[in-house]
Design an enzyme around this catalytic site. Structure first.
Site, PDB file in Angstrom:
ATOM      1  N   THR A  29     -55.998  18.355 -41.865  1.00 63.66           N
ATOM      2  CA  THR A  29     -55.129  19.520 -41.625  1.00 63.66           C
ATOM      3  C   THR A  29     -55.899  20.601 -40.867  1.00 63.66           C
ATOM      4  OG1 THR A  29     -54.218  18.993 -43.793  1.00 63.66           O
ATOM      5  CG2 THR A  29     -53.379  20.977 -42.721  1.00 63.66           C
ATOM      6  N   ASP A  83     -58.727  26.148 -44.829  1.00 63.86           N
ATOM      7  CA  ASP A  83     -59.070  24.782 -45.244  1.00 63.86           C
ATOM      8  C   ASP A  83     -57.880  24.086 -45.905  1.00 63.86           C
ATOM      9  OD1 ASP A  83     -60.591  22.522 -45.620  1.00 63.86           O
ATOM     10  OD2 ASP A  83     -62.085  23.457 -46.910  1.00 63.86           O
ATOM     11  N   GLY A  99     -62.913  14.527 -48.611  1.00 64.08           N
ATOM     12  CA  GLY A  99     -63.807  14.253 -47.478  1.00 64.08           C
ATOM     13  C   GLY A  99     -65.274  14.466 -47.794  1.00 64.08           C
ATOM     14  N   GLU A 105     -67.903  23.697 -48.410  1.00 61.87           N
ATOM     15  CA  GLU A 105     -66.605  24.384 -48.386  1.00 61.87           C
ATOM     16  C   GLU A 105     -66.610  25.520 -49.409  1.00 61.87           C
ATOM     17  OE1 GLU A 105     -63.574  20.806 -46.981  1.00 61.87           O
ATOM     18  OE2 GLU A 105     -63.868  21.124 -49.107  1.00 61.87           O
TER      19      GLU A 105
HETATM   20  O1  LIG Z   1     -63.893  17.371 -48.402  1.00 61.95           O
HETATM   21  C1  LIG Z   1     -62.787  17.498 -47.904  1.00 61.95           C
HETATM   22  C2  LIG Z   1     -61.881  18.582 -48.130  1.00 61.95           C
HETATM   23  O2  LIG Z   1     -61.912  19.210 -49.359  1.00 61.95           O
HETATM   24  C3  LIG Z   1     -60.516  18.559 -47.475  1.00 61.95           C
HETATM   25  O3  LIG Z   1     -60.307  19.868 -47.113  1.00 61.95           O
HETATM   26  C4  LIG Z   1     -59.373  18.088 -48.339  1.00 61.95           C
HETATM   27  O4  LIG Z   1     -59.643  16.791 -48.793  1.00 61.95           O
HETATM   28  C5  LIG Z   1     -58.025  18.106 -47.581  1.00 61.95           C
HETATM   29  O5  LIG Z   1     -58.051  17.242 -46.490  1.00 61.95           O
HETATM   30  P1  LIG Z   1     -56.755  16.873 -45.644  1.00 61.95           P
HETATM   31  O6  LIG Z   1     -56.325  18.121 -44.958  1.00 61.95           O
HETATM   32  O7  LIG Z   1     -57.208  15.809 -44.704  1.00 61.95           O
HETATM   33  O8  LIG Z   1     -55.721  16.379 -46.608  1.00 61.95           O
END
Ligand SMILES: O=C[C@H](O)[C@H](O)[C@H](O)COP(=O)(O)O
Length: 227
Positions: A29, A83, A99, A105
């Protein structure tokens, strides 16, 4: 799903002004946000904006997209951080770390003036732990001991294994990730503190009381949740 992600990323750009320092989250995202931010900088619609990446992924993407990057020790303050998240409860507590970027973060987002979270509606849950495990970054030597110690919290943990790499995932900080499945996390703040008290735990993926705004992509448009 991709359309909803793009929609919230676009909405998040409205919070960005000239001369800002922005925490750049990790994941699919935030990737849209970083690319859109790069375009605004290239066309001159925004000026003098710097990003602080939270991972190798966001750093590489920022550089590729034309977003200049700085590190935390080069700035006095972070204006906003943007984020994604894996789960968001009604009080805007989060689970993050799919991730494996949770530690950096949290370091950045905890210190941001405003922390804005971008999700689609599938990430909204009644309580944390409803769908997702809590990723826990651990010092490699301690992984097995910590896995067993997590049983005190009725959590079942698994060492995260690599894809296109043999053996465990190695984080950007050189550590392992345990994915801990809880039955139900009643008190996120308390659990976040308890987990970080275990020797060998570097950081965990519960982000309690940190998010200021959550932008939720729905089929009806973007919904804004605020604390
Ligand atoms: O380590 C990864 C993070 O916390 C990501 O921000 C979280 O997993 C959301 O990722 P996505 O936007 O791909 O769902």
């Amino acid at each position: 799903m991709e359309e909803l992600k793009r929609m919230v990323a676009k909405e998040a750009l409205k919070y960005v002004d000239d001369d800002m320092i922005i925490g750049l989250g990790t994941g699919s995202t935030t990737a849209y946000f970083i690319q859109m931010l790069g375009k605004k900088l290239m066309t001159g619609e925004l000026e003098d904006v710097y990003g602080i990446p939270t991972s190798h992924q966001s750093r590489l993407l920022a550089l590729e997209s034309g977003v200049p990057v700085v590190s935390l020790d080069e700035v006095d303050a972070i204006d906003i951080a943007i984020d994604g998240a894996d789960e968001v409860d009604q009080h805007l507590n989060l689970i993050k770390g799919r991730g494996a970027a949770l530690t950096m973060e949290k370091i950045i987002e905890y210190r941001a003036g405003t922390f804005i979270v971008l999700v689609d509606e599938s990430k909204l849950v009644e309580y944390l732990g409803q769908k997702m495990p809590v990723p826990i970054e651990v010092i490699p030597a301690a992984w097995r001991a910590i896995k067993e110690e997590l049983e005190v919290f009725n959590a079942t943990a698994e060492l995260r294994m690599g894809v296109k790499k043999d053996g465990p995932v190695i984080t950007d900080n050189g550590n392992f990730i345990l994915d801990a499945k809880f039955e139900r996390i009643e008190d996120p703040l308390d659990m976040e503190i308890e987990l970080n008290n275990i020797p060998g735990v570097v950081e965990n993926g519960i982000f309690a009381d940190i998010a200021d705004i959550v932008l939720v992509g729905t089929k009806e448009g973007v919904k804004k949740l605020e604390r």
